[in-house]
Design an enzyme around this catalytic site. Structure first.
Site, short mmCIF file in Angstrom:
data_model
loop_
_atom_site.label_atom_id
_atom_site.label_comp_id
_atom_site.label_asym_id
_atom_site.label_seq_id
_atom_site.Cartn_x
_atom_site.Cartn_y
_atom_site.Cartn_z
CD GLU A 249 -13.94 13.64 -37.62
OE1 GLU A 249 -13.21 14.30 -37.95
OE2 GLU A 249 -14.83 13.71 -36.55
CD GLU B 117 2.54 4.49 -24.93
OE1 GLU B 117 3.87 5.14 -24.47
OE2 GLU B 117 1.22 4.92 -24.89
#
Length: 307
Positions: free
Chosen positions: A87, A118
């Site tokens: 963004e 992960e």
């Protein structure tokens, strides 16, 4: 650090006493409970305000010197980092490489669960090496439960390279300790749905990243007052926003503002400088460059020379 195999003691894994009958609540009662619990996310960010302010200052300092900002995480935490990074270009007209999001499993993990990835600390280390992190860069590790090996591996590697390291987690330091420059703890408490950290923990993380990236861009001169003067004019909505900013700050008609925007190369900041100083595009661009893109400083400098 907490035992990666035994996480039941972590704050984010605790059972919320207020939602033990979650499956028996009416829809309205469920919404009310979520609303009450979500308020704790805002409070958690407020409690970490000193560390968050330090993160803004330190990150802006490094970016002013030519550094980059990296978010790194897995699952929801990784997705939130990628979202915030994505963004920045449309909001602040930054190059895509200035703020980057790294998620365990790569782009595919954005739309499909890859949580098993992960657990590989070496992958986090490799991500830091691949992006050639240096002492000018800032690496923000995001992990709600605080124990994600991918994030710990990345932060350790980044620290060895001299980068500024920032840790964002939703468990207290006594449960998960880590050696970083800035340690941000968002203590949102047990989730309504036990262990589902995409809820309050995710909300608090999103709020924190909003403040961090926006605060850094303010420090970098990407805004004037509270106006988005570096907005990328890439579609009709953003062009309309650009014209409204110009009209509000100059008093020009929409038609005149549109002409000014075109003359500036669709750069609101430069258009404002041109209007307030009478400079043409090339001279205005040069003046902004001399002041690292800070419009207020550029205008003040021009006025001082004419005084």
């Amino acid at each position: 650090m907490a035992d990666l195999q035994e996480r039941g003691h972590l704050l984010t894994e605790q059972i919320n006493p207020l939602s033990q009958n979650l499956d028996q609540l009416s829809s309205l009662e469920l919404v009310e409970l979520f609303n009450i619990e979500d308020q704790k996310a805002v409070a958690a960010v407020a409690a970490a305000k000193v560390e968050l302010a330090q993160a803004i200052e330190k990150t802006a300092e490094r970016l002013q010197q030519g550094g980059r900002l990296f978010y790194i995480g897995a699952g929801t935490s990784g997705r939130l980092g990628v979202l915030d990074a994505a963004e920045c270009p449309p909001t602040f007209c930054t190059p895509p490489e200035l703020v980057q999001g790294i998620i365990a499993g790569g782009a595919g993990a954005l739309v499909r669960s890859s949580e098993d990835l992960e657990d590989r600390a070496q992958d986090g280390e490799a991500a830091i090496a691949q992006r050639q992190i240096t002492q000018l860069d800032v690496v923000v590790g995001i992990t709600a439960g605080g124990t994600t090996p991918f994030v710990h591996g990345a932060l350790n590697a980044a620290r060895q390279r001299g980068a500024v390291t920032i840790f964002i987690a939703c468990v207290p330091q006594e449960q998960v300790s880590i050696d970083v420059d800035i340690d941000i703890r968002l203590l949102t408490g047990p989730e309504v749905l036990a262990g589902s950290t995409r809820l309050k923990a995710g909300t608090a993380t999103k709020l924190t990243l909003n403040i961090l990236s926006t605060g850094v861009m303010v420090k970098l001169g990407k805004v004037y007052g509270n106006r988005m003067v570096d907005v990328a004019v890439t579609n009709q909505k953003l062009r309309d926003r650009a014209l409204r900013i110009l009209q509000d700050l100059t008093g020009l008609s929409r038609e005149t503002a549109a002409l000014l925007l075109e003359r500036s190369g669709k750069w609101v900041k430069l258009a404002l400088l041109m209007h307030w100083t009478g400079l043409e595009k090339q001279a205005g661009d040069q003046l902004l460059s001399e002041h690292q893109g800070n419009l207020r400083a550029a205008v003040a400098s021009y006025n001082n020379t004419k005084a």
